[in-house]
Design a protein around this motif. Sequence first.
Motif, PDB file in Angstrom:
ATOM      1  N   PRO A 219      29.458  -2.382 -45.352  1.00 34.72           N
ATOM      2  CA  PRO A 219      28.677  -2.966 -44.323  1.00 34.72           C
ATOM      3  C   PRO A 219      27.387  -1.845 -44.083  1.00 34.72           C
ATOM      4  O   PRO A 219      27.305  -0.766 -44.302  1.00 34.72           O
ATOM      5  CB  PRO A 219      29.304  -2.672 -43.095  1.00 34.72           C
ATOM      6  N   GLU A 220      26.243  -2.588 -43.510  1.00 31.29           N
ATOM      7  CA  GLU A 220      24.796  -1.769 -43.703  1.00 31.29           C
ATOM      8  C   GLU A 220      24.555  -1.526 -42.014  1.00 31.29           C
ATOM      9  O   GLU A 220      25.153  -2.419 -41.160  1.00 31.29           O
ATOM     10  CB  GLU A 220      23.922  -2.539 -44.190  1.00 31.29           C
ATOM     11  N   ALA A 221      23.571  -0.946 -41.845  1.00 31.63           N
ATOM     12  CA  ALA A 221      22.793  -0.716 -40.556  1.00 31.63           C
ATOM     13  C   ALA A 221      23.812  -0.514 -39.422  1.00 31.63           C
ATOM     14  O   ALA A 221      23.572  -1.284 -38.458  1.00 31.63           O
ATOM     15  CB  ALA A 221      21.763  -1.816 -40.224  1.00 31.63           C
ATOM     16  N   PRO A 222      24.685   0.491 -39.414  1.00 31.51           N
ATOM     17  CA  PRO A 222      25.806   0.642 -38.250  1.00 31.51           C
ATOM     18  C   PRO A 222      24.549   1.255 -37.292  1.00 31.51           C
ATOM     19  O   PRO A 222      23.910   1.870 -37.289  1.00 31.51           O
ATOM     20  CB  PRO A 222      26.560   1.782 -38.832  1.00 31.51           C
ATOM     21  N   ARG A 223      25.056   0.664 -36.022  1.00 31.45           N
ATOM     22  CA  ARG A 223      24.461   0.925 -34.658  1.00 31.45           C
ATOM     23  C   ARG A 223      25.079   0.828 -33.400  1.00 31.45           C
ATOM     24  O   ARG A 223      26.390   0.297 -33.596  1.00 31.45           O
ATOM     25  CB  ARG A 223      23.127  -0.171 -34.780  1.00 31.45           C
TER      26      ARG A 223
ATOM     27  N   GLN B 289      20.811   1.403 -31.045  1.00 33.37           N
ATOM     28  CA  GLN B 289      20.211   2.911 -31.668  1.00 33.37           C
ATOM     29  C   GLN B 289      20.838   2.728 -32.978  1.00 33.37           C
ATOM     30  O   GLN B 289      22.142   2.675 -33.082  1.00 33.37           O
ATOM     31  CB  GLN B 289      20.671   3.805 -30.683  1.00 33.37           C
ATOM     32  N   LEU B 290      20.192   2.900 -33.938  1.00 34.76           N
ATOM     33  CA  LEU B 290      20.541   3.174 -35.489  1.00 34.76           C
ATOM     34  C   LEU B 290      21.154   4.240 -35.551  1.00 34.76           C
ATOM     35  O   LEU B 290      20.420   5.537 -35.295  1.00 34.76           O
ATOM     36  CB  LEU B 290      19.360   2.981 -36.274  1.00 34.76           C
TER      37      LEU B 290
ATOM     38  N   GLY C  98      21.828   7.604 -37.825  1.00 30.87           N
ATOM     39  CA  GLY C  98      21.030   8.246 -38.822  1.00 30.87           C
ATOM     40  C   GLY C  98      19.645   7.950 -38.603  1.00 30.87           C
ATOM     41  O   GLY C  98      18.913   8.234 -39.603  1.00 30.87           O
ATOM     42  N   GLY C  99      19.021   7.443 -37.636  1.00 31.45           N
ATOM     43  CA  GLY C  99      17.486   7.265 -37.522  1.00 31.45           C
ATOM     44  C   GLY C  99      17.019   8.414 -37.056  1.00 31.45           C
ATOM     45  O   GLY C  99      17.584   9.606 -37.010  1.00 31.45           O
ATOM     46  N   PRO C 100      15.652   8.170 -37.070  1.00 32.48           N
ATOM     47  CA  PRO C 100      14.678   9.422 -36.925  1.00 32.48           C
ATOM     48  C   PRO C 100      14.753  10.014 -35.408  1.00 32.48           C
ATOM     49  O   PRO C 100      14.354  11.206 -35.367  1.00 32.48           O
ATOM     50  CB  PRO C 100      13.248   8.791 -36.980  1.00 32.48           C
ATOM     51  N   ALA C 101      15.362   9.265 -34.540  1.00 34.90           N
ATOM     52  CA  ALA C 101      15.531  10.041 -33.288  1.00 34.90           C
ATOM     53  C   ALA C 101      16.543  10.827 -33.119  1.00 34.90           C
ATOM     54  O   ALA C 101      16.775  11.546 -32.042  1.00 34.90           O
ATOM     55  CB  ALA C 101      15.485   8.610 -32.263  1.00 34.90           C
ATOM     56  N   GLY C 102      17.424  10.888 -34.157  1.00 35.89           N
ATOM     57  CA  GLY C 102      18.642  11.864 -34.020  1.00 35.89           C
ATOM     58  C   GLY C 102      19.979  10.969 -33.611  1.00 35.89           C
ATOM     59  O   GLY C 102      19.753   9.558 -33.948  1.00 35.89           O
ATOM     60  N   ASP C 103      21.024  11.686 -33.223  1.00 39.32           N
ATOM     61  CA  ASP C 103      21.986  10.934 -33.143  1.00 39.32           C
ATOM     62  C   ASP C 103      22.128  10.263 -31.719  1.00 39.32           C
ATOM     63  O   ASP C 103      21.555  10.622 -30.787  1.00 39.32           O
ATOM     64  CB  ASP C 103      23.421  12.092 -32.922  1.00 39.32           C
ATOM     65  N   PRO C 104      22.255   8.828 -31.739  1.00 38.83           N
ATOM     66  CA  PRO C 104      22.468   8.193 -30.686  1.00 38.83           C
ATOM     67  C   PRO C 104      23.240   8.773 -29.423  1.00 38.83           C
ATOM     68  O   PRO C 104      24.120   9.514 -29.368  1.00 38.83           O
ATOM     69  CB  PRO C 104      23.365   6.804 -31.366  1.00 38.83           C
ATOM     70  N   VAL C 105      22.591   8.369 -28.164  1.00 39.14           N
ATOM     71  CA  VAL C 105      23.406   9.009 -26.934  1.00 39.14           C
ATOM     72  C   VAL C 105      23.484   7.486 -26.135  1.00 39.14           C
ATOM     73  O   VAL C 105      22.630   6.728 -25.979  1.00 39.14           O
ATOM     74  CB  VAL C 105      22.381   9.858 -26.190  1.00 39.14           C
TER      75      VAL C 105
END
Length: 179
Positions: free
Chosen positions: A58-62, A72-73, A75-82
């Motif tokens: 599976p792709e694009a875990p969010r 929130q994706l 591994g995105g550029p904003a860091g770990d999701p909160v």
Amino acid sequence: MRGRKTFRERPGRAVFALVAACAMGAVAAPFAVAGASSQPAARPAADGGPGDLLLPTPEAPRISDGPYAGFQLCGGPAGDPVVTSGSPTLAATLEAVAPPGTVESGGPGPRRKVVFEVDTAAGEPVSHKQLTSDTSHDAAYQLPDGTLADGAYRWRVRGKDGATESAWTAWCPFTVRRG
């Protein structure tokens, strides 16, 4: 004057070579099969490579605060999701089983079994849920209310089809901060 005969005038050698090559392949094939079956039986896994169109990872875990909030994706550029909810929604994109360039039927697509795992950041299991996706393209799981307290967690997902399983996605670390 007698000259050499060309390939078209004398096809016997080419036919003989072709028959010999086929015979050698027929003799070698059982050995290749026997060698493959002597390996220990393992659960088949799909790696999503070019020859494997059935179950790519599976792709694009969010992750989202809920079914109607934005995602929130991982591994995105904003860091770990909160997330600010104790019952976030986890989602991933599944690939359809149709090979590229083909068209799936207009009706509902094949439903996929999907496994979600949620652990604490230290690796202690919190939730393990297998469900059937409503579509062949996406999978989502909303954790029951009260499952997560404030703190650091991680989650991952994979697809299943009978005895075949895709690879797990990478762990997606996230933080629950309700206050």
